[in-house]
Design an enzyme around this catalytic site. Structure first.
Site, PDB file in Angstrom:
ATOM      1  N   THR A 258       0.833  -1.207   0.000  1.00  0.00           N
ATOM      2  CA  THR A 258       0.000   0.000   0.000  1.00  0.00           C
ATOM      3  C   THR A 258       0.872   1.263   0.000  1.00  0.00           C
ATOM      4  O   THR A 258       0.698   2.165   0.813  1.00  0.00           O
ATOM      5  CB  THR A 258      -0.945   0.013   1.216  1.00  0.00           C
ATOM      6  OG1 THR A 258      -0.161   0.084   2.413  1.00  0.00           O
ATOM      7  CG2 THR A 258      -1.821  -1.211   1.250  1.00  0.00           C
ATOM      8  N   CYS A 289      -2.058   7.111  -2.688  1.00  0.00           N
ATOM      9  CA  CYS A 289      -3.428   7.631  -2.706  1.00  0.00           C
ATOM     10  C   CYS A 289      -3.565   8.715  -3.770  1.00  0.00           C
ATOM     11  O   CYS A 289      -4.587   8.773  -4.477  1.00  0.00           O
ATOM     12  CB  CYS A 289      -3.817   8.167  -1.334  1.00  0.00           C
ATOM     13  SG  CYS A 289      -2.699   9.432  -0.669  1.00  0.00           S
ATOM     14  N   THR A 319      -0.239  13.612   7.815  1.00  0.00           N
ATOM     15  CA  THR A 319      -0.213  12.176   8.090  1.00  0.00           C
ATOM     16  C   THR A 319       0.706  11.893   9.274  1.00  0.00           C
ATOM     17  O   THR A 319       1.387  12.784   9.787  1.00  0.00           O
ATOM     18  CB  THR A 319       0.291  11.381   6.860  1.00  0.00           C
ATOM     19  OG1 THR A 319       1.648  11.745   6.588  1.00  0.00           O
ATOM     20  CG2 THR A 319      -0.573  11.659   5.647  1.00  0.00           C
ATOM     21  N   GLY A 348       5.598  11.760  -5.176  1.00  0.00           N
ATOM     22  CA  GLY A 348       6.028  10.909  -6.287  1.00  0.00           C
ATOM     23  C   GLY A 348       4.896  10.568  -7.227  1.00  0.00           C
ATOM     24  O   GLY A 348       5.064   9.777  -8.158  1.00  0.00           O
TER      25      GLY A 348
END
Length: 481
Positions: A258, A289, A319, A348
């Site tokens: 993930t 995401c 985060t 990225g």
């Protein structure tokens, strides 16, 4: 009778109809592994009010509210068919029936539209596939919620174990409590009990083993009865093939990351390139995401208009890899207090576009700013198109993509004039087009894409896991390419 009385009577009637839909939806899900959708939104385990609100949402997209009186006949027709495992969108059935013009009855039209899920065409219900979560942070706990939710029919994916480092006394009790309550995503929908003696969490009847290990090499999954499992690494600790291969131990067949994969690890955005996953591929990345948020609408725009170049500016919620208060951090700016500052940082996502959408012959650049909100981000996608167009044409195109295309599970659409970030907490789409903010002038287009960087991304991860496990059931009516 007054106008107000008429409105209230109509509401009570629609409540009664929605109430009658619940057992039909539940029976199809439990007994036949059929998930009922309404414009890509699941109606399984939804309340009366949730069903009515989902119908009302269609007004944003189609210009008029979809009534339960219109969709109930299609639902009733489905219960009379010999259906196999599938996903069926009764909103799309109602929409296409309106314009069909052949004079077919609802029953005839429905049988024809879902013929691929009936009779000789239907697929057999498969045995559940074991899933292991490696790590149990923000994404891990949301993945657990989704996997438990999708185990409702007894088939599909089955969360068997969670691997973590032991955090101290009452470790499993505290982790279960974090699964039960979430400051952003609310209460867990169901019941959770803890068996400390056996290191087991029981969530909605699903027994989940908590395995304590500091390293993948310490775990023998077969000792827990786990076989042919898909392991989801949500720690981000390893991102290349060599590191992730450590998870390929007895009992584990595939590894899904993930986070953006490095080197030759395939970066997958479900809906865009998941069909390129080879059956024998053991290590897969679900990218980031933000990559999941920008690639589907980027593909939708490239397919229709062509894209010569682009830039994405991500305004991203903070985060856990940032500091709560100013303190040392290995990154240049992430050491500054996350809830007190806007923080310029790297992303990225732009470079990852080439991996997920290699046919796009356009240079995409990107940058990111972390802001003091705990969830939901927005990507501002600026594009130079290959041909001139208008704002109205672009919005019509993206609205139709969100409704009828193969990307309808990834792209949502809102024309709410006062939409803000918190409105999209819990969205299951990879990104939501904000119609009001969209700007188009000639061959320049700027799209504003909301996305729940936690829950929406987790839904994309689960879709990839369903695909590689062979339990991603077909959707009817078939989306138009």
């Amino acid at each position: 009778m007054t106008v107000n009385d008429d409105s209230f009577t109509d509401w009570k009637n629609r409540e009664r109809i929605a109430e009658s839909m619940i057992p039909l939806i539940g029976r199809l899900h439990r007994e036949r592994d059929v998930t009922i959708l309404l414009h890509s939104r699941s109606l399984v385990n939804k309340s009366v009010v949730s069903i009515l609100k989902t119908h009302r949402f269609a007004r944003q997209i189609e210009g008029e509210e979809l009534s339960v009186t219109e969709t109930l006949p299609f639902l009733e027709a489905l219960t009379a068919l010999d259906l196999g495992p599938s996903q069926i969108d009764i909103g799309m059935l109602a929409k296409t029936y309106r314009t069909d013009g052949r004079g077919l009855s609802v029953e005839q039209f429905t049988a024809e539209a879902v013929a691929g899920a009936t009779g000789e065409n239907k697929i057999e219900r498969r045995e559940s596939r074991d899933v292991v979560l490696y790590g149990f942070g923000r994404i891990g706990r949301l993945l657990a919620r989704l996997l438990i939710e999708k185990a409702g029919s007894g088939n599909g994916l089955r969360l068997r174990a969670i691997v973590v480092r032991r955090g101290g006394d009452q470790d499993i009790v505290k982790r279960a409590s974090l699964l039960r309550r979430d400051s952003i995503h609310g209460q867990f929908q169901g019941t959770i009990t803890v068996d400390e003696a056996n290191s087991t969490i029981v969530a909605n009847g699903n027994e989940i083993k908590m395995i304590y290990a500091d390293d993948p090499s310490e775990v023998n999954y077969t000792a827990y009865g786990i076989k042919d499992a898909i392991l989801i690494d949500n720690t981000g600790r390893w991102r290349d093939r060599a590191g992730l291969s450590q998870h390929l131990r007895p009992g584990v067949a595939k590894v899904v990351l993930t986070a953006p994969g490095k080197g030759d690890v395939l970066n997958v955005v479900h809906g865009v390139n998941h069909e390129t996953i080879k059956p024998d591929e053991q290590i897969i990345s679900c990218a980031s995401c933000t990559t999941n948020a920008i690639v589907p609408p980027l593909k939708a725009m490239a397919d229709e208009y062509g894209v010569l170049r682009g830039h994405v500016e991500t305004v991203h919620s903070f985060t856990n890899d940032q500091n709560l208060l100013d303190n040392f951090h290995k990154s240049d700016r992430r050491g500054r207090s996350a809830p007190l500052n806007m923080v310029i940082t790297e992303t990225g996502a732009a470079s990852a576009v080439a991996k997920a959408l290699p046919e796009l012959d356009a240079r995409i650049t990107g940058s990111s700013i972390r802001v003091p909100v705990p969830d939901v981000s927005i990507a501002i996608l600026s594009l130079r198109l290959a041909r001139e167009t208008t704002r109205e044409e672009v919005l019509d195109h993206l609205r139709n993509v969100s409704l009828t295309s193969p990307l309808k599970r990834q792209i949502d659409f809102t024309n709410a004039p006062d939409a803000v970030s918190s409105d999209f907490i819990g969205s299951r789409h990879a990104s939501i087009i904000d119609a009001g903010a969209t700007k188009v002038e000639g061959d320049d287009a700027i799209l504003y894409l909301w996305y729940d960087n936690e829950f929406g991304y987790s839904c994309q991860v689960v879709r990839v896991v369903q695909h590689v496990s062979g339990v991603e059931y077909p959707t009817f009516p078939v989306p138009v390419a």
